[in-house]
Each structure stands twice: as structure tokens, then as C-alpha cells.
Design an enzyme around this catalytic site. Structure first.
Site, short mmCIF file in Angstrom:
data_model
loop_
_atom_site.label_atom_id
_atom_site.label_comp_id
_atom_site.label_asym_id
_atom_site.label_seq_id
_atom_site.Cartn_x
_atom_site.Cartn_y
_atom_site.Cartn_z
N CYS A 1 -4.59 -5.52 -2.91
CA CYS A 1 -3.53 -6.52 -2.79
C CYS A 1 -3.82 -7.89 -3.40
CB CYS A 1 -3.11 -6.68 -1.33
SG CYS A 1 -4.41 -7.21 -0.23
N ASP B 1 3.06 -3.36 -3.51
CA ASP B 1 2.07 -4.17 -4.22
C ASP B 1 0.99 -3.34 -4.91
OD1 ASP B 1 0.70 -3.44 -1.90
OD2 ASP B 1 0.02 -5.46 -1.42
N HIS B 2 0.84 -2.06 -4.56
CA HIS B 2 -0.04 -1.11 -5.25
C HIS B 2 0.11 0.23 -4.55
CE1 HIS B 2 -2.83 -1.53 -1.89
NE2 HIS B 2 -2.76 -2.84 -2.05
N ASP C 1 0.80 -1.23 0.00
CA ASP C 1 0.00 0.00 0.00
C ASP C 1 0.84 1.28 0.00
OD1 ASP C 1 -1.63 -2.16 0.62
OD2 ASP C 1 -2.84 -1.10 2.08
#
Length: 550
Positions: free
Chosen positions: A83, A264-265, A45
Site C-alpha cells: 500500500c 490499491d494493489h 488489498d
């Protein structure tokens, strides 16, 4: 001719949460081909909240050093702004909507996800196409020691031979042969969305008054505090990453280990996480490759996607890249001859809230296709309401105190198509899709999108529960992987499973810590024991078969 020794086969209850891979294609023996170590340090995140990416408030000396010693990618994109779908694309090298892993989340690890299911339904492990594997299986089949510390979250139960160890104790240091090459992942969770409220009482490392807020946020104390907390968490994450990198140096492995760092993002903050714009998809991505001596302090502007990670790791390990993978290698001997021109992403169910959005981005423009334009942009996700800034934004909305930019998130419907100039409009506020001068670009990217989606497929064409029932042949639970068969001829043991796509794993002692990947007949001697299990992803694991050679 069958072996003369008597074989006793016992079917044992498969009560372990194991999962099993299959032979890597044309795997090459490690004895004849040394391979590099590969280390992934990933965080959750987080967007460009690093000193190396220009954030002057955040002090991240360890990752900044990694960037100075390696390559800093500026155009790395997740395939989802959340995720689990993103992680499924990473581990399989397949777009999530093409294999049925697009809905966040399927294993019902989050209680709010259950709101999307019929009464009594407990979730599911996605049944991916039979050719799809978790890519560490290919590495293990070639002799790698593979560890994951410790989050998986792939939308399915991973077979037991994916990892030598997947736990919060997993480490390359646990391998018994220190010359064995390793692939090790360390997932750092301190930057996760939840840590904004979970770590509320921890000391702040960034002052709220120093935070520069994006225009989609109202300038109120709750927002400033949450952003400052998130940036502080990024600094803590850097310290954790530094300890892992220090261990690598202590072990004398830093000069023969390729190190990756990425998130992951995007940021775990309102109107960022779960979104399919740059702020939700574009991530920091750094690679230090000590075997590429000239690659130090380099900025690489090539487009890369998370579906490219699996083929890239196989390329670096000099292993064949399976033809079904949907990404392309961007490093190693099998690097694609042409850089990718586009990145693609998708958004589907988020916990209890359904939506269906697809997007393609080129070097300047983003095209968005909304399949549910009647739905609002904002999703009332209960999990996110634990964040004080989210509650404050909603309160200001109800009071009519948000300005035009801050109100964009709360538009009640969406157009069927969106088009943004990401250079002139980095926050992607101004939809250009209806302007005459942008029709050529709109049509071009529309065609790119439609060609791509036809090629990779979209399982969201089918309602989620209908998809699950089809996978399960109309029954109330997933099929069971067929019990593996053991055949013996002289000193060779051959294993097989009737379930297509099942991976097969074996142990020669029950107490062995992990299942080996079965790729070819096994040598055996009188008195040897063998334990065998099979698992197709999405199915229930087979019973364990035990063989005793008397």
C-alpha cells in the site's frame, strides 16, 4: 510603497500536524469555469474479486452496477504490490523509487518496520524533490473542496493544505457551499490483509468448500478458510460502497459526479500481496463518467498505471498538468494521444526485509530485474504470519508436503532476470529468460526497462539510511521549513517562504477548519487577521506566523 497600517507579527509554536501546498500552475477561477465533482471509492488489498470481473462466488451488486453504467478497465496496474509505496505514486503522480518513497514503510506506523532501522531511529518522512506536490493541492487552488476518508499512508507527512478534511468524518456533505465542486476519497479497509484474521469470527458469506484455489496454494482447511474470508470481506466492502453511492444519489449528485472505483494493489493473501507479478499489481478499476453519455457498460483494455491517476484527475478538472508528473492522462481533454504501451513497478524493503526488484510489462510479457538475486523469493514478514493460511503453508513446507508449483515461492535464490508470457502462463511460473527463442523479447523489454529507469531515476541506488542522512544534511532529524514571510502593500498581502518546494497555507481565522492554498496576493482590510504556515514535504513544518492589521 508599504501599507501605512502597523503590522504585528507573532511566531507561534507549530504544534499541529499540518502540511502546506503551493499555487497550482495557471489555476483558473471557478467563477469562470464550472468543474465536475469527482468521487473515489477505493478498497485495499483486492484483485479481481468482483462479479463484474467474472468472480461468480462473490456477490457485489453495487460495484457491478457501477461497471454496467461506466467503463471497466482490465489492465490497470499498481506501481507496487503493497500500500504505502503504491499510495505515494497515486498522490504525487511519481514512481515511488524516483522520489525516495519506495521502502515499506517509512513513518514507522508498523512496529516491524523499526527492525530495519538503527537502534533508536523512529522512521522518517520522505523528502521528495522540491517540485513534487500532492495533486489535491492543485484542485484546492482551483476552488475544489477536497476530502479524504481517511487513510493517507503516503510515506511522508502530507502538508496541511492538501485536504479540506482528512479524517473518518470527511465527506463532501461537510462543505458549506453546496455548489462548490468536490474531490472526495473514501478508503474502504474491510478487504485489507489484516481483516482476514481480525474478522475471523464474523459470518462467512462464501463457503470455504466452494472456493477455487490457485495452483500455488495447498488445498488445506486453513487456506480455504482464509480465501473464503477474504471473498466475504469483498462482499461487505461492496455493501459499504453501495451506501456511499446511495448518498450521492440522495444528494442529487450522481449525474454530475465522475466516480472511480479501484483497489490499491492485489489480494491481501500469501504470495499475492507484496509481489510484482500480475496477481500483486493488476487491480479492478472502474470509472463512471455521466458526462460521457456513450460510455456505459464498456470494457477498456488500455494499459493504465497508478502514476496516471494524478494527471487524469487534473485533465478531467480541466487544470494544467505539471510537466514533472511521470504519468499520462487517460481521460479528459488532456488525454494522451497514444495509450501507454508498458506499465512499470518496483519492490523494495517490506517492513524489516530488504529486496530490490523492478519490472516492466507489455500487453503480453513481463520482464523482471532482480538486483538482489542472492535473496529468496519468500520474505519472512512477521505481520503476514498472523494469517492462518501463511502458517499452514510454512508448516507444510517444513514437512516437505508442497508440490512443485507450491514450492516456487520458497526458492532460495533468484535469477538476475525473469521473463514471463502472461497470456500462456497467467500465474507467471515459467521463466523464459534463458530460452533461445525468447531472447529477442528479453532484449527488447530489457531495453525498455533500462530506458525508463534512466529517465525516472532510482533512489534505491543509495542505501536507505544514507539517503535519509543526506536529506537531513547529516543531522539526526529532518530540516525545518523556513518561517514564511508576510509582506503588505496597500490592501494586498504577499506570502513567501525561503525553503524551495515549500507549500504555503493561510487562515484568516484560527478556528477555520482548514488551511487555504496560497497562490496569489491576498486582499485584506483594516482589522483583518492572518495565520500563515509553510511546509516542504519531508521537512518539519514551519512555525505559524500570525499577522494582525491594527
Amino acid at each position: 510603497m508599504k501599507h501605512a497600517y502597523f503590522l504585528s507579527v507573532v511566531v507561534c509554536a507549530a504544534f499541529f500536524a499540518f502540511r502546506i501546498p503551493q499555487p497550482a500552475p495557471d489555476s483558473v477561477s471557478l467563477q469562470t469555469k464550472p468543474r465536475p465533482n469527482i468521487l473515489w471509492i477505493t478498497c485495499e488489498d483486492m484483485s479481481f474479486q468482483l462479479g463484474a470481473y467474472g468472480n461468480k462466488l462473490v456477490k457485489t451488486p453495487n460495484i457491478d452496477r457501477l461497471a454496467a453504467e461506466g467503463v471497466r478497465f482490465t489492465n490497470a496496474f499498481a506501481t507496487a504490490g503493497v500500500c504505502a509505496p503504491s499510495r505515494s505514486a497515486i498522490i504525487t503522480g511519481m514512481y515511488q523509487q524516483s522520489i525516495g518513497t519506495q521502502n515499506m514503510r517509512t513513518l514507522a506506523a508498523s512496529a516491524v518496520a523499526l527492525d530495519a532501522y538503527p537502534p533508536g531511529f523512529k522512521g522518517y518522512s520522505a523528502v521528495v524533490p522540491e517540485e513534487v506536490k500532492c495533486f489535491p493541492e492543485y484542485l484546492r487552488a482551483a476552488g475544489y473542496y477536497c476530502t479524504n476518508n481517511s487513510k493517507e499512508d503516503y510515506q511522508f507527512q502530507a502538508p496541511p493544505t492538501v485536504w479540506d478534511e482528512s479524517s473518518n468524518k470527511a465527506h463532501w456533505r461537510n462543505r458549506t457551499d453546496k455548489n462548490q465542486p468536490f474531490f472526495a476519497i473514501f478508503n474502504l479497509t474491510v478487504t485489507h490483509e489484516s481483516q482476514v484474521w481480525v474478522r475471523a469470527k464474523e459470518p462467512l458469506l462464501v463457503k470455504p468448500e466452494d472456493v477455487v484455489l490457485p495452483p500455488y496454494y495447498p488445498d488445506v482447511p486453513e487456506v480455504r478458510l482464509d480465501v473464503a474470508r477474504h471473498l466475504s470481506n469483498a462482499m461487505v466492502m461492496d455493501q459499504q460502497a453501495g451506501k456511499i453511492l446511495a448518498q450521492l444519489r440522495e444528494d442529487g449528485l450522481d449525474q454530475n459526479t465522475i466516480v472511480f472505483f479501484y483497489s490499491d494493489h492485489g489480494d491481501g493473501l500469501p504470495f499475492v500481496k507484496r509481489e510484482i507479478y500480475d496477481r500483486g499489481l493488476r487491480v479492478p478499476f472502474i470509472v463512471k463518467n455521466p458526462f460521457a453519455k456513450s460510455k456505459k457498460g464498456v470494457v477498456d483494455n488500455r494499459f493504465i498505471s497508478f502514476v496516471d491517476l494524478a494527471p487524469t484527475i487534473l485533465s478531467l478538472a480541466d487544470l494544467p498538468i505539471p510537466a514533472h508528473l511521470q504519468g499520462q492522462a487517460f481521460l479528459g481533454k488532456q488525454q494522451a494521444p497514444k495509450p501507454r504501451q508498458y506499465t512499470f513497478a518496483a519492490r523494495d524493503r517490506m517492513d524489516s526485509e530488504y529486496d530490490r526488484v523492478r519490472t516492466v510489462r507489455d500487453s503480453r510479457y513481463r520482464y523482471v530485474r532482480n538486483y538482489m538475486p542472492e535473496k529468496p523469493y519468500y520474505q519472512n514478514i512477521q505481520y503476514r504470519l498472523q494469517q492462518p493460511s501463511m502458517r499452514a503453508i510454512l508448516a507444510l513446507k517444513e514437512q516437505g508436503k508442497l508440490n512443485a508449483a507450491q514450492s516456487l515461492w520458497f526458492r532460495p535464490t533468484k535469477p538476475k532476470e525473469e521473463l514471463y508470457d502472461c497470456q500462456k502462463d497467467p500465474y507467471e511460473f515459467n521463466n523464459l529468460s534463458e530460452l533461445p527463442e525468447y531472447q529477442p523479447k528479453l532484449k527488447a523489454l530489457r531495453k525498455v526497462y533500462e530506458t525508463w529507469i534512466q529517465k525516472v531515476g532510482d533512489t534505491a541506488d543509495e542505501p536507505e539510511m544514507e539517503m535519509v542522512r543526506r536529506w537531513w544534511n547529516g543531522k539526526e532529524q529532518a530540516p525545518v521549513t523556513e518561517t514564511p514571510k508576510i509582506q503588505s502593500e496597500f490592501s494586498k498581502i504577499t506570502l513567501s517562504c525561503a525553503t524551495k518546494g515549500a507549500s504555503i497555507g493561510y487562515k484568516q481565522r484560527w478556528k477555520d477548519p482548514s488551511w487555504k492554498v496560497y497562490t496569489q496576493p491576498i486582499n485584506a482590510s483594516v482589522g483583518d487577521s492572518l495565520y500563515v504556515v509553510a511546509h516542504r514535504i519531508g521537512y518539519q513544518q514551519s512555525p505559524v506566523v500570525a499577522l494582525k492589521r491594527l
